[in-house]
Design an enzyme around this catalytic site. Sequence first.
Site, mmCIF file in Angstrom:
data_model
loop_
_atom_site.group_PDB
_atom_site.id
_atom_site.type_symbol
_atom_site.label_atom_id
_atom_site.label_comp_id
_atom_site.label_asym_id
_atom_site.label_seq_id
_atom_site.Cartn_x
_atom_site.Cartn_y
_atom_site.Cartn_z
ATOM 1 C CG ASP A 128 -2.001 -1.065 1.095
ATOM 2 O OD1 ASP A 128 -2.553 -1.227 -0.003
ATOM 3 O OD2 ASP A 128 -2.249 -1.769 2.093
ATOM 4 C CG ASP A 188 -6.565 -4.638 -3.763
ATOM 5 O OD1 ASP A 188 -6.731 -5.721 -4.351
ATOM 6 O OD2 ASP A 188 -7.207 -4.311 -2.766
ATOM 7 N N GLY A 246 -6.083 -18.969 -7.273
ATOM 8 C CA GLY A 246 -6.686 -17.669 -7.014
ATOM 9 C C GLY A 246 -7.713 -17.818 -5.895
ATOM 10 C CB THR A 248 -12.111 -13.829 -2.539
ATOM 11 O OG1 THR A 248 -12.393 -12.419 -2.571
ATOM 12 C CG2 THR A 248 -12.907 -14.464 -1.388
ATOM 13 N NE ARG A 260 -12.190 -1.193 -2.454
ATOM 14 C CZ ARG A 260 -13.052 -1.698 -1.565
ATOM 15 N NH1 ARG A 260 -14.350 -1.505 -1.697
ATOM 16 N NH2 ARG A 260 -12.637 -2.398 -0.527
ATOM 17 C CD1 TRP A 264 -8.554 -3.030 -5.989
ATOM 18 C CD2 TRP A 264 -8.200 -0.870 -6.455
ATOM 19 N NE1 TRP A 264 -8.832 -2.294 -4.845
ATOM 20 C CE2 TRP A 264 -8.624 -0.969 -5.105
ATOM 21 C CE3 TRP A 264 -7.924 0.395 -6.971
ATOM 22 C CZ2 TRP A 264 -8.771 0.143 -4.263
ATOM 23 C CZ3 TRP A 264 -8.078 1.512 -6.137
ATOM 24 C CH2 TRP A 264 -8.488 1.385 -4.805
#
Length: 411
Positions: A128, A188, A246, A248, A260, A264
């Site tokens: 981030d 993200d 993959g 979540t 969202r 991204w």
Amino acid sequence: MNLLKGTFVACLCAATLIGCDSKKKDVTVSSVNETAEIVHTDRIADLSVEKVKTTLAYLTVADSFPRNISQGQKDWNLVGVTDWCSGFWPGVLWYAYELSDDPEIKAGAEKFTAPLKEIAYSPADNHDIGFMVYCSYGNGYRLTGNEEYKTVMLAAADTLATLYNPKVGTILSWPVMVPKIGYNTIIDNMMNLELLFWAAKNGGDKSLYDLADSHAEKSMQYLVRPDYSIYHVALFDEKTGKFKKGITHQGYADDSMWARGQGWGIYGFAMSYRETGKEAYLDTSIKLADHFLERLPEDGIPYWDFDDPKIPDAPKDASAASLIACGMLELADQVKDKDLKEKYTNAAKSLMEKLESDTYFSGDTNEALLLHSTGHLPNNSEIDVPIIYADYYFMEALLRLEKLEQNIAQN
Ligand code: GLY
């Protein structure tokens, strides 16, 4: 406040902004749609700047940042500098300054940007860093050219790069989650590549470009599903670099389409195309955008996850809508075909039109600009509330639309 107001508001009405709505009925039919849209967005931009300024006046502690507003409350809940959302409030202030040229807002933006410096010089504990530093220092540097901001950004890019694993070819998104789920890279994280691309062009190590490009390639390969929905998280074997699966984290299910995350991806791949010229990234962004538009509910705002079985009683996510409005406008900038430009610009305008309505624009309800975002539903947190990054991307989209209209007016 801006060129558009001068051009359109002056000729439509000399009275109050609210008075414009009735005046616009007087203009010729061919100009109604264009004019109505512009006046509406312009009025919302004014209101947004005013609101941000009001919030700024009561926030006195520079290292406490708005993050969300609890149900039924009016004021922001504040977080510290290490929260992943800390950069959005200074970012909102820089955008408000860009819209208004107001020196008080600029001073506020500088005040709230300063504490984020420590992020650039502390060991990286998550991806981030890009959100935190690019939204604050990045916008500040873009608008002021302050060399000290540039120094912090270059340091932040180097810090972010320490999370890169050459075996996997991606940045490790959440080191703290490694003991639980293993080596992870989340969609993200695409947004944080912008800091690396920027640094490689602005005096940083050129390898930052390769690293960002590799991350985008691997994300395209493993996070994008064949139907052009997106996994939130890709897991890898960190020793061999092999993709495992993959999953979540914030979505409804491993194979669901978290709104969202789709955003991204749309924005992140369009930006990666802008920075690299690689057609595959542009094509991916287009396909992600088209898939989003195909599945968008009739009222034009996404549910928090497109596959929540509670739909139509599931919460919406205004943050996905404002983020995707920006992603669509970035995409419209990148595509060459005129029809595609129009398609994605209109998609963005349509999302913004809904967000500017009384249902989503908060007005006097509370300190935020937008209502009805959903942060982390599976964690039972931030459900159907205002969240700061919804406001950040809303302001960005207002600015992008304003610049677009200015270009049209000048050409
Ligand atoms: N980057 C975390 C989120 O989108 O909620």
